[in-house]
Write a protein that holds these residues in place. Structure first.
Motif, short mmCIF file in Angstrom:
data_model
loop_
_atom_site.label_atom_id
_atom_site.label_comp_id
_atom_site.label_asym_id
_atom_site.label_seq_id
_atom_site.Cartn_x
_atom_site.Cartn_y
_atom_site.Cartn_z
N ASN A 33 0.84 -1.19 0.00
CA ASN A 33 0.00 0.00 0.00
C ASN A 33 0.88 1.25 0.00
O ASN A 33 1.55 1.54 0.99
CB ASN A 33 -0.91 -0.01 1.24
N LEU A 34 0.88 1.99 -1.11
CA LEU A 34 1.70 3.19 -1.21
C LEU A 34 1.28 4.27 -0.22
O LEU A 34 2.03 5.17 0.09
CB LEU A 34 1.65 3.77 -2.63
N PHE A 35 0.04 4.19 0.29
CA PHE A 35 -0.46 5.19 1.23
C PHE A 35 -0.30 4.75 2.68
O PHE A 35 -0.80 5.41 3.59
CB PHE A 35 -1.92 5.50 0.91
N ASP A 36 0.40 3.65 2.89
CA ASP A 36 0.70 3.19 4.24
C ASP A 36 1.60 4.23 4.92
O ASP A 36 2.62 4.63 4.36
CB ASP A 36 1.43 1.84 4.16
N PRO A 37 1.23 4.71 6.11
CA PRO A 37 2.05 5.72 6.79
C PRO A 37 3.50 5.29 7.00
O PRO A 37 4.40 6.11 6.96
CB PRO A 37 1.34 5.92 8.14
N MET A 38 3.74 4.01 7.17
CA MET A 38 5.11 3.52 7.35
C MET A 38 5.95 3.80 6.10
O MET A 38 7.10 4.21 6.19
CB MET A 38 5.08 2.02 7.66
N VAL A 39 5.37 3.58 4.93
CA VAL A 39 6.07 3.86 3.67
C VAL A 39 6.32 5.36 3.54
O VAL A 39 7.41 5.81 3.21
CB VAL A 39 5.28 3.33 2.46
N ALA A 40 5.28 6.14 3.82
CA ALA A 40 5.40 7.60 3.68
C ALA A 40 6.47 8.16 4.61
O ALA A 40 7.30 8.96 4.19
CB ALA A 40 4.05 8.26 3.96
N TRP A 41 6.46 7.75 5.87
CA TRP A 41 7.38 8.36 6.84
C TRP A 41 8.80 7.82 6.74
O TRP A 41 9.75 8.51 7.07
CB TRP A 41 6.85 8.20 8.26
N THR A 42 8.97 6.60 6.31
CA THR A 42 10.34 6.05 6.23
C THR A 42 11.03 6.37 4.92
O THR A 42 12.24 6.33 4.84
CB THR A 42 10.35 4.53 6.42
N PHE A 43 10.26 6.67 3.89
CA PHE A 43 10.89 6.90 2.60
C PHE A 43 10.34 8.15 1.91
O PHE A 43 11.08 9.06 1.57
CB PHE A 43 10.71 5.68 1.69
N GLY A 44 9.06 8.20 1.70
CA GLY A 44 8.45 9.25 0.90
C GLY A 44 8.71 10.66 1.37
O GLY A 44 9.12 11.53 0.60
N VAL A 45 8.50 10.91 2.65
CA VAL A 45 8.66 12.26 3.18
C VAL A 45 10.12 12.71 3.12
O VAL A 45 10.41 13.82 2.67
CB VAL A 45 8.10 12.35 4.62
N SER A 46 11.02 11.85 3.54
CA SER A 46 12.44 12.25 3.55
C SER A 46 12.98 12.50 2.15
O SER A 46 13.70 13.48 1.91
CB SER A 46 13.28 11.19 4.26
N ILE A 47 12.61 11.66 1.20
CA ILE A 47 13.07 11.86 -0.18
C ILE A 47 12.45 13.13 -0.76
O ILE A 47 13.13 13.91 -1.43
CB ILE A 47 12.72 10.62 -1.04
N SER A 48 11.16 13.34 -0.51
CA SER A 48 10.49 14.54 -1.04
C SER A 48 11.12 15.81 -0.50
O SER A 48 11.37 16.76 -1.25
CB SER A 48 9.00 14.51 -0.69
N ILE A 49 11.40 15.84 0.79
CA ILE A 49 12.01 17.02 1.39
C ILE A 49 13.40 17.27 0.79
O ILE A 49 13.75 18.40 0.45
CB ILE A 49 12.08 16.90 2.92
#
Length: 181
Positions: free
Chosen positions: A56-72
């Motif tokens: 699930n791409l919208f899983d908070p674990m995916v977002a916080w461990t990878f998505g947010v840091s890469i986006s920033i």
């Protein structure tokens, strides 16, 4: 020296060369590897990651461990990069927005296409040996392509990285040329 003779154009030429190398990787080498690995189904088989837990791409674990840091990091990098500021100030005012939007779109394509190799590596059915996660894409190429494909990929990536470094040096030297010379 090149900055003295050609100014910002030297940096733009080097970035164009880098873009051509990356385009060859994205247009030829990556699809070749995906085709050899079994097609797009080999990519789909790795969407959950190596453990199969990230479906699930919208899983908070995916977002916080990878998505947010890469986006920033990707978004903040553009604001502190001297090369980008030099390019913006060297353009005509009416094309800056369009140029940066198009450049951002083209830049986004590169990690997406290269990321497909990571999904192929994560597909457990393919049994790709991945020593380090950072080399997953390279591991896919070694596993599925003949030596000429791996050598071509390596040469293009090194040429792209060299052009990026040279472009950065050109940007820095243009400051010295402007302020000192």
């Amino acid at each position: 020296s090149l900055s003295l003779l050609k100014g910002i154009r030297s940096s733009l030429v080097e970035d164009s060369i880098k873009a051509m190398f990356l385009a060859v990787v994205g247009i030829l080498i990556v699809p070749w590897a995906i085709g050899t690995s079994g097609g797009f189904s080999s990519v789909l088989g790795g969407l959950g990651g190596m453990k199969g837990t990230f479906t699930n791409l919208f899983d908070p674990m995916v977002a916080w461990t990878f998505g947010v840091s890469i986006s920033i990091s990707l978004l903040s990098g553009i604001t502190i990069d001297q090369q980008q500021w030099q390019r913006a100030f060297s353009m005509k005012r009416d094309v800056v927005k369009r140029s940066f939007l198009l450049g951002g779109l083209l830049f986004a394509i590169v990690p997406i296409i290269l990321g497909l190799l990571g999904y192929v590596a994560a597909n457990q059915a393919l049994k790709v040996t991945v020593g380090q996660n950072q080399l997953a894409g390279f591991s896919v190429l070694v596993h599925f392509l003949p030596t000429i494909g791996v050598v071509a990929f390596t040469a293009m990536v090194l040429a792209g990285l060299t052009a990026a470094g040279s472009s950065a040096l050109s940007a820095v030297s243009s400051i010295g040329i402007t302020d000192i010379y």
